[in-house]
Design an enzyme around this catalytic site. Structure first.
Site, PDB file in Angstrom:
ATOM      1  N   LYS A 166     -17.548   0.039   4.537  1.00 48.70           N
ATOM      2  CA  LYS A 166     -17.994  -1.027   3.900  1.00 48.70           C
ATOM      3  C   LYS A 166     -19.679  -0.915   3.429  1.00 48.70           C
ATOM      4  O   LYS A 166     -19.782  -1.022   2.375  1.00 48.70           O
ATOM      5  CB  LYS A 166     -17.677  -2.587   4.179  1.00 48.70           C
ATOM      6  CG  LYS A 166     -17.746  -3.581   3.060  1.00 48.70           C
ATOM      7  CD  LYS A 166     -17.290  -4.722   3.629  1.00 48.70           C
ATOM      8  CE  LYS A 166     -17.245  -5.876   2.403  1.00 48.70           C
ATOM      9  NZ  LYS A 166     -16.654  -7.126   2.598  1.00 48.70           N
TER      10      LYS A 166
ATOM     11  N   GLU B 144       0.950  -1.241   0.058  1.00 41.76           N
ATOM     12  CA  GLU B 144       0.014   0.146  -0.266  1.00 41.76           C
ATOM     13  C   GLU B 144       0.807   1.264  -0.203  1.00 41.76           C
ATOM     14  O   GLU B 144       0.436   2.267  -0.385  1.00 41.76           O
ATOM     15  CB  GLU B 144      -0.910   0.029   1.222  1.00 41.76           C
ATOM     16  CG  GLU B 144      -2.120  -1.017   1.307  1.00 41.76           C
ATOM     17  CD  GLU B 144      -1.611  -2.622   1.708  1.00 41.76           C
ATOM     18  OE1 GLU B 144      -2.574  -3.323   1.832  1.00 41.76           O
ATOM     19  OE2 GLU B 144      -0.551  -2.490   1.837  1.00 41.76           O
TER      20      GLU B 144
ATOM     21  N   MET C 123      24.196   8.438   3.959  1.00 45.83           N
ATOM     22  CA  MET C 123      24.084   9.899   4.489  1.00 45.83           C
ATOM     23  C   MET C 123      23.944   9.803   5.972  1.00 45.83           C
ATOM     24  O   MET C 123      24.936  10.481   6.685  1.00 45.83           O
ATOM     25  CB  MET C 123      22.707  10.701   3.856  1.00 45.83           C
ATOM     26  CG  MET C 123      22.657  11.904   4.740  1.00 45.83           C
ATOM     27  SD  MET C 123      23.954  12.803   3.863  1.00 45.83           S
ATOM     28  CE  MET C 123      22.949  13.367   2.258  1.00 45.83           C
TER      29      MET C 123
ATOM     30  N   PHE D 162     -12.110  -6.211  13.434  1.00 42.79           N
ATOM     31  CA  PHE D 162     -11.125  -6.700  12.697  1.00 42.79           C
ATOM     32  C   PHE D 162     -10.446  -5.848  11.628  1.00 42.79           C
ATOM     33  O   PHE D 162     -11.599  -5.378  10.942  1.00 42.79           O
ATOM     34  CB  PHE D 162     -11.426  -8.249  12.157  1.00 42.79           C
ATOM     35  CG  PHE D 162     -10.370  -8.710  11.404  1.00 42.79           C
ATOM     36  CD1 PHE D 162      -9.142  -9.319  11.633  1.00 42.79           C
ATOM     37  CD2 PHE D 162     -10.784  -8.774   9.871  1.00 42.79           C
ATOM     38  CE1 PHE D 162      -8.406  -9.646  10.949  1.00 42.79           C
ATOM     39  CE2 PHE D 162      -9.718  -9.253   8.904  1.00 42.79           C
ATOM     40  CZ  PHE D 162      -8.511  -9.583   9.437  1.00 42.79           C
ATOM     41  N   GLN D 163      -9.536  -5.334  11.701  1.00 46.93           N
ATOM     42  CA  GLN D 163      -8.894  -4.604  10.854  1.00 46.93           C
ATOM     43  C   GLN D 163      -9.513  -3.103  10.757  1.00 46.93           C
ATOM     44  O   GLN D 163      -9.727  -2.291   9.786  1.00 46.93           O
ATOM     45  CB  GLN D 163      -8.989  -4.866   9.209  1.00 46.93           C
ATOM     46  CG  GLN D 163      -8.063  -6.141   9.166  1.00 46.93           C
ATOM     47  CD  GLN D 163      -7.699  -6.624   7.587  1.00 46.93           C
ATOM     48  OE1 GLN D 163      -8.675  -6.224   6.632  1.00 46.93           O
ATOM     49  NE2 GLN D 163      -6.543  -7.106   7.259  1.00 46.93           N
TER      50      GLN D 163
END
Length: 564
Positions: free
Chosen positions: A162, A50, A474, A112-113
């Site tokens: 959803k 993602e 760096m 969930f999620q």
């Protein structure tokens, strides 16, 4: 027409003439992905992470000037994308990121999620929405695109539960956007512009300070016209590279922490700074109390919050840089004498002669700066250049011969390792004719290496040039200079075989140790036109110089490093 929330998302994207969406599906966004499957109006590119989806959308947006679109799911899908949102926010990149969310009835239950996506994104987006009713979706999506692209551009996040994507409601996308609390000022104040031109006409050592807002405003051609007409020398910020051609006699170079001696000294000696679309970032100004302390400041910016935020502006002008330049040019033609600044040009020429931007060759050893220059010599205007973050990024900003705006794509404000490769995929999708090069380091490339699969699947032949010094370069440089060479957790001697890695994903790989091998590899990669990795062994302990130590003054540059 009455359609589902998921269908509304698709119809809105079509109405906004979106060509490509970068994304990764999941449970909460599945209804929308079902509609993506049914449509043929835009391409969906499945990235392998993602974060990469949002960075690819950034690359596409930076290369085109259009709004980039990414789509992700709830929970970890969204949190993976937050880095991209923050990166776009810092660099003023127009994005619309659509995320799925758990159903309304489950919000706040630790489902969930589930994650508080709007709470998390509030600090790193220009605006965000939690959609609670499908009837609001047309308005919200239209506002999202409008907010992203207008004023100071930035990312807008739309979080859709959803069950809202399943709701049926009326879709009407015809209404004009009207937001009472959001009305960006695009035209500059005429009185302030007149005062600014008077100041320019009276100045002896004026300096154009060119920022990334010029690129966002598509104002580079006007800057070139203004600069040539007035004969005022210019310095570019990291984000503004390509505003002026690399060979423009009026361009001094990049200024700031790793800017050239001449650019930093010019800023220290100027009596009038003409800031266009720049935000006076700490990496540019160094010690604020010493920054251009003998100069008056003209500051032109679309964002009123940026004006006098760090450096007091004597002539503040809020407006779109392009519009303001259109107002300034006729006045400057009448009032500004270009011959007036000849002695100033001689002073700058002396700065350039004293300490030109350069590096020392060491026999057959490949210097990283040479690689950047060589890519420019072989490909020049025919390449778009993306980078990750680190030494390779600064060398590219210093040494690549940029010829045009939007040729240069990099992570400025946030400094995101892992940005370069997915951004270069977005750049390639935006411009299939030119070669898309990602100049990267052996640390950065591994952060989103999985996107090799995306490149192969969607035929996006990005060439990744790894300046491989087996260090987090760096950080190692800072440890060498300021931590008595205590190289804590920066040695990357244990690395994969990048050639085999490229081949495992279906691309091509090259290991390079000589200049001749590099030329052969680059030409072959361009000819093969597939995703490639060119693993270039470079001097391990090369430093990026000049360097202004953090918090130091621009005129106190470290010009060389000698072993103790």
């Amino acid at each position: 027409m009455q359609i589902s929330g998921a269908q509304m998302v698709i119809e809105a994207l079509i109405a906004e003439e979106v060509e490509v969406v970068f994304g990764y599906p999941g449970g909460a966004i599945m209804n929308v992905y079902d509609e993506i499957y049914k449509q043929r109006s835009f391409q969906h590119i499945l990235t392998r992470h993602e974060q990469a989806a949002v960075h690819a959308a950034e690359g596409y947006a930076k290369a085109t000037g259009k709004v980039g679109v990414a789509m992700i799911t709830s929970g970890p899908g969204f949190t993976n994308g937050v880095t991209g949102l923050a990166d776009a926010y810092m660099d003023s990149i127009p994005l619309v990121v659509i995320s799925g969310q758990v159903p309304m009835s489950l919000i706040g239950t630790d489902a969930f999620q589930e994650i508080d996506a709007v709470g998390i994104s509030r600090s790193c987006t220009k605006h965000n929405y939690l959609v609670t009713d499908a009837a609001d979706l047309p308005r919200i999506l239209k506002e999202a695109f409008y907010i992203a692209r207008t004023g100071r551009p930035g990312p807008v996040h739309v979080d859709i539960p959803k069950d809202v994507t399943a709701q049926i409601a009326k879709f009407d996308y015809s209404k004009e956007v009207e937001i009472e609390t959001y009305k960006p000022t695009t035209k500059g104040n005429t009185r302030q512009i007149k005062k600014a031109i008077e100041a320019i006409a009276n100045a002896k050592r004026p300096l154009l300070y060119l920022g990334g807002g010029i690129i966002n405003a598509n104002a580079a051609e006007l800057v070139r016209e203004f600069s040539k007409m007035t004969q005022i020398p210019a310095v570019e910020t990291f984000m503004a590279r390509g505003t002026l051609r690399f060979d423009d006699p009026l361009l001094i170079s990049m200024l700031g922490m790793h800017g050239s001696y001449a650019a930093n000294m010019a800023m220290s000696e100027t009596d009038l700074v003409i800031g266009l679309g720049a935000r006076f970032d700490d990496r540019v100004t160094g010690k604020l109390s010493e920054f251009a302390k003998n100069a008056q400041i003209i500051h032109v910016d679309i964002d009123p919050a940026s004006i006098s935020k760090l450096v007091n502006a004597h002539f503040p002008i809020v407006g779109d840089v392009k519009n303001v330049l259109e107002q300034m040019i006729p006045l400057a033609k009448e009032q500004v004498d270009p011959v007036r600044y000849e002695s100033w040009h001689k002073t700058i020429a002396n700065f350039n002669k004293l300490h030109p931007l350069s590096y020392k060759e060491e026999g057959d050893r490949i210097k990283p700066q040479w690689v950047v220059e060589r890519i420019g010599q072989l490909l020049g205007d025919g390449a778009n250049i993306s980078t990750d973050v680190g030494q390779h990024q600064m060398w590219t900003a210093q040494f690549y011969p940029f010829t045009r705006p939007r040729q240069w794509v990099s992570s400025g404000g946030l400094g995101t390792m892992g940005f370069g490769f997915p951004a270069a995929l977005g750049v390639k999708r935006a411009d299939m004719e030119r070669v898309s090069i990602n100049i990267t380091g052996d640390g950065s490339i591994l952060m989103n290496i999985q996107e090799l699969m995306t490149a192969v699947e969607y035929k996006l032949p990005v060439i990744n040039v790894i300046l491989n010094n087996n260090f987090l370069g760096m950080v190692r440089q800072w440890q060498t200079l300021f931590y008595d060479k205590r190289h804590s957790s920066t040695d990357l001697s244990m690395q994969p075989d990048f050639v085999k890695l490229a081949e495992a994903f279906g691309g091509v790989g090259y290991r390079v140790t000589t200049k001749e091998e590099f030329d052969t590899a680059l030409k072959d990669a361009v000819e093969k036109n597939v995703v490639a990795i060119i693993d270039v062994a470079v001097n391990r302990f090369e430093n990026v110089l000049p360097m202004v130590p953090a918090g130091g003054s621009l005129f106190n540059m470290m010009l060389e490093y000698k072993e103790k």
